[in-house]
Write an enzyme that holds these catalytic residues in place. Structure first.
Site, PDB file in Angstrom:
ATOM      1  N   ASP A   1      -9.010   0.213   2.319  1.00 13.22           N
ATOM      2  CA  ASP A   1      -8.140   0.318   3.230  1.00 13.22           C
ATOM      3  C   ASP A   1      -8.537   0.408   4.418  1.00 13.22           C
ATOM      4  OD1 ASP A   1      -5.547  -1.338   4.530  1.00 13.22           O
ATOM      5  OD2 ASP A   1      -4.557   0.771   4.260  1.00 13.22           O
TER       6      ASP A   1
ATOM      7  N   GLU B   1      -9.687  12.850   7.532  1.00 15.12           N
ATOM      8  CA  GLU B   1      -9.252  13.659   7.371  1.00 15.12           C
ATOM      9  C   GLU B   1     -11.152  14.277   7.240  1.00 15.12           C
ATOM     10  OE1 GLU B   1      -6.895  13.391   3.499  1.00 15.12           O
ATOM     11  OE2 GLU B   1      -7.088  11.375   3.686  1.00 15.12           O
TER      12      GLU B   1
ATOM     13  N   GLN C   1      -3.694   1.835  15.355  1.00 19.20           N
ATOM     14  CA  GLN C   1      -2.608   2.711  14.405  1.00 19.20           C
ATOM     15  C   GLN C   1      -1.488   3.060  14.996  1.00 19.20           C
ATOM     16  OE1 GLN C   1      -4.059   4.707  10.778  1.00 19.20           O
ATOM     17  NE2 GLN C   1      -2.140   4.827   9.883  1.00 19.20           N
TER      18      GLN C   1
ATOM     19  N   GLU D   1     -10.287   3.679   3.890  1.00 17.10           N
ATOM     20  CA  GLU D   1      -9.902   4.448   3.074  1.00 17.10           C
ATOM     21  C   GLU D   1     -10.051   4.313   1.656  1.00 17.10           C
ATOM     22  OE1 GLU D   1      -5.534   4.006   3.848  1.00 17.10           O
ATOM     23  OE2 GLU D   1      -5.446   5.593   5.485  1.00 17.10           O
TER      24      GLU D   1
ATOM     25  N   ARG E   1      -8.247   3.646  13.564  1.00  8.93           N
ATOM     26  CA  ARG E   1      -6.317   4.696  14.141  1.00  8.93           C
ATOM     27  C   ARG E   1      -5.993   5.116  15.086  1.00  8.93           C
ATOM     28  NH1 ARG E   1      -5.980   5.736   8.441  1.00  8.93           N
ATOM     29  NH2 ARG E   1      -7.681   6.567   7.595  1.00  8.93           N
TER      30      ARG E   1
ATOM     31  N   GLU F   1      -9.436   3.875  -2.138  1.00  5.68           N
ATOM     32  CA  GLU F   1      -8.191   4.176  -3.016  1.00  5.68           C
ATOM     33  C   GLU F   1      -8.453   3.268  -3.903  1.00  5.68           C
ATOM     34  OE1 GLU F   1      -4.962   2.026  -0.793  1.00  5.68           O
ATOM     35  OE2 GLU F   1      -5.544   2.967   1.271  1.00  5.68           O
TER      36      GLU F   1
ATOM     37  N   HIS G   1      -3.977  14.073   1.042  1.00  2.00           N
ATOM     38  CA  HIS G   1      -3.601  13.160   2.096  1.00  2.00           C
ATOM     39  C   HIS G   1      -1.983  12.604   3.113  1.00  2.00           C
ATOM     40  CE1 HIS G   1      -4.614   9.354   4.767  1.00  2.00           C
ATOM     41  NE2 HIS G   1      -3.418   8.759   4.169  1.00  2.00           N
TER      42      HIS G   1
ATOM     43  N   THR H   1      -8.532  -5.581   4.083  1.00  2.85           N
ATOM     44  CA  THR H   1      -8.765  -4.984   3.276  1.00  2.85           C
ATOM     45  C   THR H   1     -10.589  -5.252   1.699  1.00  2.85           C
ATOM     46  OG1 THR H   1      -6.408  -4.643   3.119  1.00  2.85           O
ATOM     47  CG2 THR H   1      -6.896  -3.484   1.869  1.00  2.85           C
TER      48      THR H   1
ATOM     49  N   ASP I   1       1.107  -1.739   0.289  1.00  2.19           N
ATOM     50  CA  ASP I   1       0.252  -0.050   0.473  1.00  2.19           C
ATOM     51  C   ASP I   1       0.615   1.123   0.261  1.00  2.19           C
ATOM     52  OD1 ASP I   1      -2.082   1.043  -0.420  1.00  2.19           O
ATOM     53  OD2 ASP I   1      -2.932   1.026   2.182  1.00  2.19           O
TER      54      ASP I   1
ATOM     55  N   LYS J   1      -3.668  -2.136  10.128  1.00  8.16           N
ATOM     56  CA  LYS J   1      -4.546  -2.066   9.146  1.00  8.16           C
ATOM     57  C   LYS J   1      -4.962  -3.897   8.368  1.00  8.16           C
ATOM     58  CE  LYS J   1      -3.575   2.504   7.661  1.00  8.16           C
ATOM     59  NZ  LYS J   1      -4.211   2.749   6.240  1.00  8.16           N
TER      60      LYS J   1
END
Lengths: 390, 390
Positions: free
Chosen positions: A214, A339, A221, A180, A218, A182, A114, A238, A107, A234
């Protein structure tokens, strides 16, 4: 024999022809191609045993010349109405599976918007972009064994969580479960150790693209990621979309990357760029909350693959590499909730509710499409997942 | 029929019985077990097709009860002299291969001595251990596709390098190519998503252990690793020894971890520890330069696997997880040259030469053994690799 009646505004016309793995009641998994709202069983329609496999890997390994040939055969069948009836299934009546066996999963972190947002959130007292960021596509290996197909329920992960006010971590379900949005790319033709894939060899090796979610915890992480990067935050799951859109369908979507300054080192320079104009949309419980633009990414997928192999690392059929969260310059273009809600401090409207991170029962659907020939759209379909309590 | 004459001081006596994949001239790859200096072809000796596979994965997936049973059958054959002659091959006359298909590869950072040394070298102005280090085994995913068997040449990787005096990175072969002496563990019995493997379930899932050399390009790593961890600095190659020593052979090697303070969270607590008393030795061009003690590791392999799966991540047959560099408290127990030479500032004697990092043509051999029953030693053999210029 029967013809295929595909509406001209379908995102799955003969210019797309994405591949997937499906079964119908009582049959083994096999390779299908989606045309309109039908799935064509290629093991029947083309009579080739490579399409009787439960993954795309054997076909993907056959190489670009073969991909071009099969695509032409399918287009001819579809436009000439020559698809045998026993090869046709309604897309709503089949079960879809992970389309390929994932070899290694990498990844990246290729969106400048971002990376800047995450830098501001995680390291508010430093420069948001690390010194290496504009010199190389930053990436890391993820867990290949937990890549799942769209529709798979996502069990809320548990792990160590530590807020700044706690002196030691505690253990429990993630309280900051995020997405996420992607794009991911899958390698068909492998490369040997010691033989890097240059950006201009991209289309000889890469078979196609999927949408990737993904999922990211948080809180887990943030506590674990120094100094070796994300791991349990993570690795629980996925999700990818079930239809692999061939690179051959994306010629009209090719654009340039933003100006890259400083100029990348020679091994990262492209002749004609593989940046792609793909529009994503993120729905949270049925409400659109973001429209991430893949075309705004700083690094192209050809640059990502060139970087992955420049140290001599080999690549295998089934290697999946994803872009990292796609965020654009505008708030409503951010591809992760951390975000979009600025670390959970600015809740967003999800229908009538104001929300920050994912709650049990929430469903996220990420869809995508790209320009095709003659004003058509090339659809990637969607990747969806529902959160269930642990 | 023929008997097996194994010297009583062999590290490959009937208490060991490590498994590998081998071929002789003209035969396909198949499963063998090493006894003394002989390889027993299990597909012939036991007449079971699971041993005619080119990897250990199908056998490893059969589970612990089966592992115990096969081990007893082999021991009986060997001690009763009942091995058919056509099943016997001299170990020097066979070709050895990667013993299993690697599913996901995870590398940890489980030596406190190593983590402290690396912290002091990479971040001289901060606390050497990160706040999370004593709360969880820090780890990350590596590249499964570049795990190679002992004896494979290691091509010096190229990549972006930036010294503090350079304003921008340049590109070229790594100037700081290093080793990491580690032990690795391979999963036999998979686990489902959402079903963590507790420390006390370790021996139900893990089949055995190998020696690992996690080759590392320190200049590439230092520039790339913030914030998502090591990528190209490690992904070019990871070597493993060809013989998988079954966990069943390591009962006498079980010891306790050092006292873990603070006490780990409940999911990381072991009943009886799976810390293991394994002695490694590192030879550089034939000269022993280090003796890393695996018994000094802070985190046990059962804790590493429990951590890997506690977030609900599944585990697959063939998953390989390694300890990270093994370093003891003494200088001559450091398992990486960057520590042994203190970042290249304190060259070490390699025979008549004073050396820091690896030069083209250098060969590194890492061997290991552990206590067995009645004063015997259980040998892991060795993992070797020679550096060739790129």
């Amino acid at each position: 024999m029967t013809g295929l009646d595909v509406p001209s505004d379908s995102q799955f016309g003969v210019n797309n022809l994405p591949y997937g793995i499906f079964s119908t009641r009582g049959t083994d998994k096999r390779v299908g191609v989606r045309i309109g709202d039908e799935v064509v069983d290629l093991s029947v329609a083309l009579g080739d045993t490579v399409f009787a496999n439960p993954s795309l890997n054997p076909f993907m390994a056959q190489g670009r010349e073969r991909w071009v040939d099969v695509r032409a055969q399918i287009a001819a069948l579809a436009t000439e109405g020559d698809v045998p009836a026993e090869a046709l299934h309604e897309v709503g009546a089949v079960t879809l599976y992970l389309p390929f066996e994932v070899a290694d999963y990498v990844d990246f972190y290729a969106s400048e918007y971002h990376a800047v947002n995450m830098g501001r959130l995680f390291r508010p007292d430093s420069e948001p972009l690390m010194p290496n960021w504009k010199h190389l596509p930053v990436g890391y290996h993820g867990r290949a064994g937990t890549v799942v197909v769209s529709g798979t329920d996502i069990v809320r992960p548990a792990g160590q969580r530590k807020t700044p006010s706690q002196s030691a971590p505690d253990f429990g379900p993630s309280r900051r479960l995020d997405i996420e949005a992607e794009m991911g790319f899958v390698v068909g033709v492998p490369s040997e150790r010691g033989a890097p894939i240059t950006p201009d060899q991209f289309a000889e090796h890469v078979f196609g693209a999927v949408i990737v979610n993904d999922w990211s915890a948080r809180d887990i992480q943030a506590w674990e990621y120094v100094p070796l990067g994300p791991f349990l935050g993570k690795s629980f799951a996925t999700s990818i979309s079930p239809w692999v859109v061939p690179l051959l369908a994306l010629e009209e979507a090719r654009i340039s990357t933003p100006i890259q300054d400083p100029e990348p080192l020679p091994y990262l320079r492209e002749g004609r760029s593989w940046a792609l104009d793909i529009d994503l949309a993120v729905e949270w419980n049925g409400h659109e909350v973001s429209r991430p633009p893949y075309g705004a990414m700083y690094w192209s997928p050809a640059q990502m693959l060139a970087h992955t192999t420049v140290n001599g690392a080999s690549s295998r059929t089934g290697d999946l590499f994803a872009s990292g969260t796609i965020s654009g310059p505008a708030k409503e273009q951010r591809g992760a909730f951390i975000e979009l809600t600025w670390g959970g401090t600015e809740p967003v409207a999800v229908g009538d509710e104001m929300r920050t991170f994912l709650e049990d029962g929430d469903e996220v659907v990420i869809s995508a499409s790209a320009p095709g020939p003659g004003g058509t759209r090339i659809g990637f379909g969607d990747v969806r997942g529902r959160i269930v309590g642990s």
